[in-house]
Design an enzyme around this catalytic site. Structure first.
Site: not given
Length: 458
Positions: A42, A49, A51, A190, A233-234
């Site tokens: 998506r 930041h 949601d 997401d 990378n979260k």
């Protein structure tokens, strides 16, 4: 909109990617796949930041997706392989408790998050054996939700293999919850758009209860995605979870100051609801009661009346225990301001005034400035790329996704798209050999795509 993910018929010979995936599957496992499933990535048009703070967001699904070919096996294992050789094969027993190593966020652990989510939802003691080959066209760590799409695809694959049925909404909620096993405290945008997307429309995603509303984007403009080529990378870093924690603490502080029961409030949206206040009221309250200087642990504990031990166990996450100072004013101000911008964006799309493209562009520009200055989730390369996009003809441009790297999304008048792409290519990609090598998959026009589905060969 159908409530469950669609089951479609497909001719694999008519699709080069499917044909290649089927061939690799047959080479690997010695039999053809029984079925396929895909889940799209998506692009978030606005609402970054927020949601996980309880606020609505406005994404659309993109063409790039995670695609899996699957068959059932009698080996009592789930066998995972990837078309990309840098992602190694992995096998796990169906009878063991599925362990996910959050300190080592490899690709197969994201898949196993989706498997575990379905297993726990239905209380399945022994999962069906599966053989899978996964193929992805979403650039990894780019802010386009490659990780969540993999979790969603895995959840869909596992549901089908174990002959279960769930609605799109239930699947989205399960996949959002189970992705936390990898250590990321996301909010559900997401996974929601991956299942609830429909071709040709963006969606306003609202939470509690989860629902998606069509948002018709204006005629005369297109959305272009450009990757700054810095990966983030979260799950492998603490930046993202630090912001989640700062918002959680800001929630408690605002609640305490206004005489609310802060022990049961975790999200900034909950404070607004309890106070029956407008977003403008909340912005004024943030300015009034939260100081711009970073808060120390000691100051927060004193205001909330909690011990240092409670602070660590109740407010911090596993990978944020090292943080000593927290920017509560800036984070809360971004969240309430961004929540208001999402609602204005949808309002403009709904009313479609003559100047809608300019108005939406302005909101996107304001969003990027807030992400950069208040939420501090941009990076120099993203800021440079956004600046180049605006100078190349975009009416609005902003980072999309978690930030700290990844992609920008730009709104470009339709008649300027060709010259825009060429200008961005020349100014950002071609001068740098590494970026130039990545340019073909890093700069593209995107239209709203459809949601996750299962399909079978005709």
């Amino acid at each position: 909109m159908a409530t469950t993910p669609p089951k479609l018929k497909v001719v694999t010979g008519a699709n080069e990617r499917l044909k290649n995936l089927k061939h690799m599957f047959e080479t690997k496992y010695g039999e053809p796949p029984l079925y396929y499933a895909y889940a799209p990535g998506r692009v978030n048009l606005i609402g970054e930041h927020i949601d996980y703070c309880g606020y609505s967001v406005l994404p659309m699904a993109i063409e790039q997706n995670i695609l899996a070919a699957v068959s059932l096996n009698n080996s009592g294992t789930i066998q995972l392989a990837n078309t990309n050789p840098q992602y190694k094969d992995f096998t796990v027993s169906c009878s063991e408790d599925i362990a996910i190593d959050r300190d080592n966020p490899k690709w197969h652990y994201y898949f196993l998050c989706g498997v575990k989510g379905i297993q726990e939802k239905f209380g399945i003691t022994r999962l069906a054996g599966m053989s899978c080959v996964v193929d992805g066209t979403i650039p990894p760590s780019s802010g386009l939700s490659s990780s969540s799409a993999l979790v969603c695809c895995a959840g869909l694959v596992t549901m089908e293999a174990n002959q279960k049925a769930l609605s799109k909404v239930a699947l989205a909620e399960i996949c959002a919850k189970c992705e936390c096993y990898i250590g990321t405290e996301g909010g559900g945008m997401d996974q929601s758009i991956s299942f609830l997307a429909e071709r040709g429309t963006a969606k306003l995603i609202e939470f509690q209860p989860l629902r998606a509303t069509d948002v018709k984007l204006p005629e005369g403009a297109m959305f272009v995605i450009s990757n700054c080529c810095v990966e983030m990378n979260k799950a492998a870093s603490s930046h993202f979870n630090i912001r989640v924690v700062e918002c959680r603490i800001a929630t408690k502080m605002l609640a305490k100051v206004r005489g609310l029961d802060s022990s049961r409030l975790l999200k900034l949206a909950q404070v607004q609801t309890e106070l029956k206040a407008s977003l403008e009221d909340m912005l004024a309250l943030v300015d009034k009661v939260l100081h711009p200087d970073p808060y120390s642990r000691e100051e927060i504990c004193k205001v909330l009346g909690i011990t240092s031990e409670q602070f660590s166990t109740e407010l911090l996450s596993a990978n944020t225990q090292h943080v000593t100072h927290f920017k509560l004013h800036q984070r809360a101000k971004h969240v309430y301001g961004e929540a208001a911008r999402v609602l204005r964006f949808k309002s403009v799309c709904d009313s479609d005034p003559a100047e809608s493209i300019r108005l939406l562009g302005d909101l996107m520009n304001q969003s990027h400035a807030s992400c950069r200055d208040l939420y501090e989730c941009s990076c120099p390369e993203l800021d440079q790329l956004v600046d180049i996009c605006l100078k190349s003809g975009a009416v609005g441009s902003r980072l999309t996704g978690a930030g700290w790297g990844g992609c920008a999304v730009s709104m470009v008048p339709s008649e300027k798209v060709g010259s825009f792409l060429q200008a961005v290519r020349e100014a950002y990609y071609l001068p740098d050999p590494r970026r130039a090598a990545m340019e073909k998959q890093s700069l593209f026009v995107s239209k709203p795509g459809g949601g996750a589905a299962v399909f079978f060969e005709e």
